[in-house]
Design an enzyme around this catalytic site. Structure first.
Site, PDB file in Angstrom:
ATOM      1  N   ASP A  40       0.968  -1.144  -0.007  1.00  0.00           N
ATOM      2  CA  ASP A  40       0.001  -0.087  -0.082  1.00  0.00           C
ATOM      3  C   ASP A  40       0.977   1.430  -0.243  1.00  0.00           C
ATOM      4  OD1 ASP A  40      -3.034   0.399   0.387  1.00  0.00           O
ATOM      5  OD2 ASP A  40      -2.089   1.954   1.739  1.00  0.00           O
ATOM      6  N   GLU A  44       0.431  -0.623  -5.029  1.00  0.00           N
ATOM      7  CA  GLU A  44      -0.647  -0.034  -4.915  1.00  0.00           C
ATOM      8  C   GLU A  44      -0.201   1.458  -5.500  1.00  0.00           C
ATOM      9  OE1 GLU A  44      -2.753   3.161  -3.958  1.00  0.00           O
ATOM     10  OE2 GLU A  44      -1.698   2.496  -1.990  1.00  0.00           O
ATOM     11  N   ASP A 103     -11.256   1.156  -0.233  1.00  0.00           N
ATOM     12  CA  ASP A 103     -11.420   2.573  -0.059  1.00  0.00           C
ATOM     13  C   ASP A 103     -12.103   3.392  -0.764  1.00  0.00           C
ATOM     14  OD1 ASP A 103      -9.416   2.725   2.139  1.00  0.00           O
ATOM     15  OD2 ASP A 103      -7.454   2.768   0.585  1.00  0.00           O
TER      16      ASP A 103
HETATM   17  C1  G4D Z   1      -4.006   8.013  -1.054  1.00  0.00           C
HETATM   18  C2  G4D Z   1      -2.670   7.102  -1.196  1.00  0.00           C
HETATM   19  C3  G4D Z   1      -2.951   5.697  -1.326  1.00  0.00           C
HETATM   20  C4  G4D Z   1      -4.118   5.167  -0.910  1.00  0.00           C
HETATM   21  C5  G4D Z   1      -5.245   5.963  -0.814  1.00  0.00           C
HETATM   22  C6  G4D Z   1      -6.286   5.594  -0.146  1.00  0.00           C
HETATM   23  O1  G4D Z   1      -4.216   8.304  -2.362  1.00  0.00           O
HETATM   24  O2  G4D Z   1      -1.726   7.719  -2.099  1.00  0.00           O
HETATM   25  O3  G4D Z   1      -1.805   5.147  -1.484  1.00  0.00           O
HETATM   26  O4  G4D Z   1      -4.949   7.216  -0.387  1.00  0.00           O
HETATM   27  O5  G4D Z   1      -6.033   5.662   1.407  1.00  0.00           O
END
Ligand code: G4D
Length: 469
Positions: free
Chosen positions: A277, A324, A377
């Protein structure tokens, strides 16, 4: 081992806490196995989970009759505080019974902490938990100097006074590992690859930071002068202030990134593949002064880039990482991801609202990519499109969730992952997490009216679409 991502495949995103079952939270009990059967039946070969745990199931503890919770504890949503009150004492009891036993399991427990891949984190974690349990300050920053800085004599004293606690802690970790291994073995037998999820950062009040202070950007007293977060992006207009400490990449590089190598090795032991992540943080990361109230007050700093991954691949070998790459993505992030051959992500929900060059639209996907209808998310597809459907009076029949699932499965991206919520066509109450907010997240559970043996239509539908595409 051949890379499972070399062929077209699909799977489901579902965190085990969302399973049905007693004790108010999903776990590694019967439902986990039923879910794997269902995935298999639906022609899927990936199970992606998220990264929060509270998952021990209690058969091995064989709680006494009087300990057994009532049906009422099988709540529709997870109430973490209530679950902790209910399960903590029962898990402790299970661990205690194991310690007092003297069978095969007990000797496995005794060997458990000798395994170097376990001992590298277990001891720090056990001491940390023991001190935390006796001082209860919510932050190791407030611990007395000798414990804060891990003086040997002070740790020895903790060992003497908290020996039972430490033994229990280790036994609980053992039970966790054992139950997880059973789930994994079963998944493997059914041809399901388990995709884990690793957050780039770790929390401040953790054994990781306490035992490795020199690897983090802290001042001499152990206080972080800058903390993590992200500037405004598609997830939040004001950015997100995560508040966890930042890595001291220079210090890490000096000792060959040993902390990261341990961490990646552990993830490789737990999962067949895993998503990291906030991968963009390895190229450049957002640093916010610790006294700032909003994430916007931060600035970009340069990350370790490819040298980190070179060190990891050199000592851990080939690992299957998914990057991610959502949020603010710059050219250096794309270059870094490509240089290690890791697939990034495409999220169909982000595809609409701009022009035809939007990288999340199917015709712009890459083969080496993982496509999602949405992630934990995001809204579920249904929430997002309900308003449009209503406005245009599109009937439930041309179901938007399944239209988008079909778009994901037909994409050139080699892997498609669909949140179970979209398979179930669920709406507003089924969202897992709202970035930049702290309360009410992560509590979604599969509705009690749904069970995997009643999801035959969905399994057949998925299987059909998969053979088409
Ligand atoms: C931001 C971060 C991602 C994950 C996202 C959701 O955009 O850059 O890595 O938030 O938490």
């Amino acid at each position: 081992k051949p890379d499972p991502r070399d062929r077209r495949r699909a799977g489901v995103l579902l965190h085990p806490t969302s399973f049905r079952g007693p004790y108010g939270i999903g776990d590694f009990g019967a439902e986990a196995f039923r879910f794997i059967d269902w995935l298999h039946q639906a022609g899927c070969s990936v199970w992606q989970k998220l990264c929060r745990f509270y998952l021990l199931f209690l058969r091995e503890g064989r709680p006494m009759k009087r300990d057994r919770p009532t049906r009422a504890s099988d709540a529709e949503r997870v109430n973490f505080a209530a679950v902790a009150d209910l399960k903590d004492p029962l898990i402790a009891k299970a661990a205690e019974r194991l310690i007092q036993s003297d069978g095969e399991l007990k000797s496995q427990l005794e060997n458990f902490h000798k395994d170097p891949s376990i001992s590298s984190w277990l001891e720090d974690a056990a001491y940390f938990a023991a001190i935390d349990d006796s001082l209860n300050t919510f932050s190791w920053y407030l611990w007395p100097e000798s414990l804060k800085n891990r003086h040997l004599a002070a740790l020895e004293e903790i060992y003497q006074s908290k020996k039972d606690f430490i033994d229990l802690f280790i036994a609980q970790q053992f039970l966790f590992q054992r139950q997880w291994q059973k789930v994994r073995n079963y998944a493997q037998m059914k041809g399901i690859s388990i995709m884990g999820d690793m957050p780039i950062y770790v929390g401040y009040h953790s054994a990781d930071v306490w035992a490795n202070k020199k690897h983090f950007l802290l001042n001499r007293r152990g206080f972080p002068l800058e903390v993590s977060g992200v500037p405004p992006d598609a997830f939040s207009e004001t950015g997100q202030l995560w508040g966890s400490p930042l890595y001291d990449w220079k210090a890490m590089e000096k000792d060959g990134f040993s902390w990261w190598i341990h961490r990646i090795r552990r993830a490789r032991d737990l999962y067949d593949e895993f998503r990291i992540d906030h991968f963009r943080g390895f190229a450049g990361f957002w640093a916010v002064p610790s006294e700032a109230k909003v994430a916007m007050d931060g600035r970009w700093k340069v990350g370790p880039g490819k040298s980190l991954f070179d060190a990891i691949f050199r000592s851990v070998g080939n690992i299957n990482i998914i990057a991610e790459d959502l949020g603010v993505i710059t050219e250096d992030v794309v270059q870094l991801r490509k240089s290690i051959g890791a697939p990034g992500m495409a999220v169909l929900q982000f595809g609409f609202g701009s022009d035809s060059k939007n990288p999340h639209l199917p015709h712009n996907h890459e083969r080496n990519q993982v496509v999602y209808t949405g992630t934990h998310d995001n809204d579920t597809v249904k929430i997002l499109y309900y308003a449009v459907m209503k406005y245009l009076s599109i009937s439930e029949e041309d179901d938007i969730s399944w239209k988008l699932i079909q778009a994901a499965l037909s994409s050139v991206a080699q892997t498609a992952v669909i949140p179970l919520q979209d398979i179930l066509r669920l709406g507003v109450s089924a969202r897992m997490n709202i970035p930049a907010t702290q309360f009410g997240n992560w509590s979604w559970r599969i509705p009690s009216s749904t069970s995997f043996d009643r999801l035959e239509t969905e399994a057949t539908k998925l299987r059909d679409l998969l053979s088409t595409y």
